[in-house]
Motif scaffolding. Structure first.
Motif, PDB file in Angstrom:
ATOM      1  N   THR A  51     -41.804 -19.270  41.667  1.00  0.00           N
ATOM      2  CA  THR A  51     -41.236 -20.589  41.389  1.00  0.00           C
ATOM      3  C   THR A  51     -42.262 -21.564  40.806  1.00  0.00           C
ATOM      4  O   THR A  51     -41.895 -22.661  40.404  1.00  0.00           O
ATOM      5  CB  THR A  51     -40.626 -21.187  42.674  1.00  0.00           C
ATOM      6  N   ARG A  54     -25.460 -15.999  35.794  1.00  0.00           N
ATOM      7  CA  ARG A  54     -24.285 -16.128  34.913  1.00  0.00           C
ATOM      8  C   ARG A  54     -22.986 -16.169  35.703  1.00  0.00           C
ATOM      9  O   ARG A  54     -22.069 -15.378  35.491  1.00  0.00           O
ATOM     10  CB  ARG A  54     -24.277 -14.996  33.876  1.00  0.00           C
ATOM     11  N   GLN A  99     -31.967 -19.851  32.552  1.00  0.00           N
ATOM     12  CA  GLN A  99     -31.518 -19.759  31.167  1.00  0.00           C
ATOM     13  C   GLN A  99     -31.441 -21.184  30.652  1.00  0.00           C
ATOM     14  O   GLN A  99     -30.519 -21.915  31.001  1.00  0.00           O
ATOM     15  CB  GLN A  99     -30.137 -19.099  31.045  1.00  0.00           C
TER      16      GLN A  99
END
Ligand code: HEC
Ligand code: HEC
Ligand code: HEC
Length: 263
Positions: A218, A149, A227
């Motif tokens: 991964t 974020r 996200q």
């Protein structure tokens, strides 16, 4: 003489055509399915032995549903803290490096530290975000890097001078085949769960001491898009599998609603 050579050539040409036509029967279209993350963990369906395919795939989602040999195409898992008790060769993974198309060029062709050939020509002097339009054009998920974020950036994960490596907390290079050493530096709880077998996935021998293929972070998570876009959370959504076939004679599954499971 000239004529003979010509007809010999002609004959050879036609023989060639005929033999290719016979020796190569029409190949069925190649089936590619994904093991854990669509677009990043594809395997090509092929026979390991006549009649024994390496994988079975869902015709609906294209996901692998079953492996005939869980160790097909795997390599030993590199050293990971707290897992050094596992005998060599008993923990195996699929290599990520060989799936990454740009990786062979990253540290050699572009970010080789000798610029100014490309823009940005020099290696970064700080970890702070800078515009990366060329990279974002090559890897669209980087256009809006949401991981963390807005609080983490390329160099928190990628090695500054060795671009074909990830980076640990000491600034030392980490192989793309060991993403757990990267992710684990920030997601210690998930790393521990994964180590204990509560998070992620393993396939292979049932016994706890048996040989297993571990799925690495991964293989499931896209590090540039943890996200998903507009939803701003979780994974890119897949259409679910169809429900299983009902037993013979059963018309619907309404009886399951009678004793609903308490949530
Ligand atoms: C949270 C850690 C993280 C961050 C932040 C991050 N990356 Fe990555 N990046 C990775 C990992 C891990 C891989 C390997 C992915 C895989 O195995 O599928 C990767 C792969 C790549 C690749 C190779 C893609 C390919 O297909 O060959 C490029 C290029 C790349 N990253 C560029 C960037 C750039 C540029 C930034 C910053 C704008 C960035 N990354 C930010 C972790 C990160
Ligand atoms: C430098 C620290 C750092 C590294 C390295 C890192 N992450 Fe993260 N990650 C974060 C932060 C910070 C968040 C944001 C948590 C929040 O605010 O929601 C996050 C979020 C996530 C989320 C989303 C959580 C959610 O709530 O949906 C996932 C999944 C994730 N990371 C997986 C990974 C994986 C897999 C790797 C290794 C390829 C990795 N991370 C490497 C710091 C990191
Ligand atoms: C087999 C696939 C798979 C592997 C391998 C895997 N994960 Fe996950 N991970 C998931 C799924 C599925 C979720 C979402 C769970 C949910 O939404 O409740 C998740 C959730 C997460 C989250 C977010 C948790 C939250 O609270 O929302 C983080 C962080 C994370 N994983 C990190 C990792 C790390 C680090 C590794 C490697 C050590 C890893 N994962 C390996 C499938 C995987």
């Amino acid at each position: 003489m000239k004529k003979l050579t010509f007809s010999a050539l002609l004959l050879a040409f036609f023989c060639g055509m005929v033999s290719t036509a016979f020796s190569q029967p029409a190949q069925p279209a190649e089936t590619t399915c994904f093991e854990s993350r669509k677009g990043a963990s594809e395997v090509v369906k092929r026979d390991l032995q006549p009649g024994l395919p390496n994988v079975k795939c869902s015709s609906k989602t294209g996901a692998v549903l079953w492996w005939s040999d869980p160790f097909d195409g795997t390599v030993p898992m590199g050293a990971t803290p707290m897992l050094d008790h596992i005998p060599a060769g008993k923990a195996v993974v699929k290599s990520r490096s060989e799936k990454l198309a740009l990786m062979p060029m990253c540290g050699t062709a572009c970010h080789n530290g000798v610029g100014p050939k490309f823009n940005p020509p020099k290696l970064p002097t700080s970890k702070k975000p800078v515009p990366t339009p060329i990279m974002a054009a090559m890897v669209p998920d980087l256009q809006n890097l949401q991981h963390g974020r807005g609080r983490i950036w390329c160099i928190d994960c990628h090695h500054t001078t060795q671009r074909n490596k990830l980076v640990d907390n000491f600034g030392d290079p980490v192989s793309f085949d060991q993403p757990q050493l990267l992710c684990g530096k920030c997601h210690g709880d998930k790393m521990r769960d994964w180590r204990d077998g509560i998070h992620g996935k393993r396939i292979g021998e049932w016994a706890s001491t048996g040989k297993k293929r571990w799925f690495t972070c991964t293989e499931c998570h896209n590090p540039h898009n943890v996200q998903d876009g507009a939803r701003n959370r979780g994974f890119v959504q897949l259409a679910p599998e169809s429900p299983p076939q009902l037993p013979k004679g059963m018309k619907d599954a309404k009886h399951e609603l009678v004793h609903g499971v308490a949530h």
